[in-house]
Design a protein around this motif. Structure first.
Motif, PDB file in Angstrom:
ATOM      1  N   MET A 171      27.494  64.708   6.795  1.00 39.30           N
ATOM      2  CA  MET A 171      26.805  63.419   6.761  1.00 39.30           C
ATOM      3  C   MET A 171      25.620  63.418   7.729  1.00 39.30           C
ATOM      4  N   ILE A 172      25.817  63.905   8.928  1.00 36.27           N
ATOM      5  CA  ILE A 172      24.726  63.944   9.906  1.00 36.27           C
ATOM      6  C   ILE A 172      23.608  64.872   9.420  1.00 36.27           C
ATOM      7  N   GLY A 173      23.978  66.049   8.857  1.00 37.96           N
ATOM      8  CA  GLY A 173      22.967  66.978   8.314  1.00 37.96           C
ATOM      9  C   GLY A 173      22.190  66.332   7.176  1.00 37.96           C
ATOM     10  N   GLY A 174      22.877  65.624   6.271  1.00 38.27           N
ATOM     11  CA  GLY A 174      22.210  64.942   5.160  1.00 38.27           C
ATOM     12  C   GLY A 174      21.260  63.872   5.660  1.00 38.27           C
ATOM     13  N   MET A 175      21.648  63.156   6.693  1.00 39.93           N
ATOM     14  CA  MET A 175      20.778  62.113   7.249  1.00 39.93           C
ATOM     15  C   MET A 175      19.517  62.750   7.843  1.00 39.93           C
TER      16      MET A 175
ATOM     17  N   VAL B 101      13.645  64.168   7.351  1.00 40.95           N
ATOM     18  CA  VAL B 101      12.573  65.175   7.272  1.00 40.95           C
ATOM     19  C   VAL B 101      11.813  65.018   5.959  1.00 40.95           C
ATOM     20  N   VAL B 102      12.539  64.838   4.835  1.00 42.26           N
ATOM     21  CA  VAL B 102      11.885  64.681   3.529  1.00 42.26           C
ATOM     22  C   VAL B 102      11.017  63.430   3.546  1.00 42.26           C
ATOM     23  N   MET B 103      11.515  62.351   4.086  1.00 44.09           N
ATOM     24  CA  MET B 103      10.729  61.110   4.143  1.00 44.09           C
ATOM     25  C   MET B 103       9.477  61.304   4.998  1.00 44.09           C
ATOM     26  N   PHE B 104       9.606  62.037   6.112  1.00 41.22           N
ATOM     27  CA  PHE B 104       8.448  62.300   6.965  1.00 41.22           C
ATOM     28  C   PHE B 104       7.404  63.129   6.219  1.00 41.22           C
ATOM     29  N   LEU B 105       7.847  64.158   5.489  1.00 38.85           N
ATOM     30  CA  LEU B 105       6.918  64.999   4.742  1.00 38.85           C
ATOM     31  C   LEU B 105       6.236  64.216   3.617  1.00 38.85           C
ATOM     32  N   VAL B 106       6.980  63.337   2.938  1.00 36.91           N
ATOM     33  CA  VAL B 106       6.397  62.532   1.868  1.00 36.91           C
ATOM     34  C   VAL B 106       5.343  61.608   2.449  1.00 36.91           C
TER      35      VAL B 106
END
Length: 164
Positions: free
Chosen positions: A145-149, A154-159
């Motif tokens: 769960m922590i890794g997924g968060m 990171v994906v949101m930051f890159l987007v």
């Protein structure tokens, strides 16, 4: 009729003074309650006799005599109600003290709760090995769960970086 009325009136005042003592006396309250109840019962029997006697009064005194008896009856009923209210409060207070003592005598521990859960699981047929696997899986799931968060952040930051 007059001596009986005076005696009954005097008893009503004595009961009123006993009611005052009842509020302050804790240990003897049951004894005082019994005395008051006996006096009230005696007064009710006097009132029945007074009603009969008031109806035998001469017509010019009859109305006044009935009013006096009715006033005494009202006072005694008020005292009876006050006594019942006191008894109810005493009963409620004793019940609360018993419940408080019962709660204070209980022990609340999480170890006891965990042991009960394990006992229930054993009753359901789950072995200790299965229980340990479930606990291990819950520990691993926390890391996933922590890794997924973190991955989502990171994906949101890159987007956001790519679109701006």
């Amino acid at each position: 009729m007059e001596p009986l009325y005076q005696q009954t009136h005097k008893q009503v005042h004595e009961i009123q003074s006993h009611m005052g003592r009842l509020e302050t006396a804790d240990k003897q309250s049951l004894h005082i309650e019994n005395e008051i109840q006996a006096s009230i019962d005696q007064i009710f029997s006097h009132l029945e006799r007074l009603e009969i006697l008031s109806s035998k009064e001469p017509p010019n005194k009859r109305q006044n005599a009935k009013l006096r008896v009715d006033q005494l009856k009202y006072d005694v009923q008020h005292l009876q109600t006050a006594l019942q209210n006191f008894q109810h409060r005493r009963y409620t207070r004793e019940q609360q003290e018993r419940q408080r003592a019962e709660l204070l005598s209980r022990t609340f521990t999480t170890n006891g709760t965990q042991k009960k859960i394990l006992d229930i699981a054993n009753m359901l047929g789950l072995s200790n090995t299965v229980m340990r696997l479930i606990e291990k899986r819950a520990f691993q799931d926390k890391y996933f769960m922590i890794g997924g968060m973190l991955l989502t952040c990171v994906v949101m930051f890159l987007v956001v970086q790519y679109l701006t």
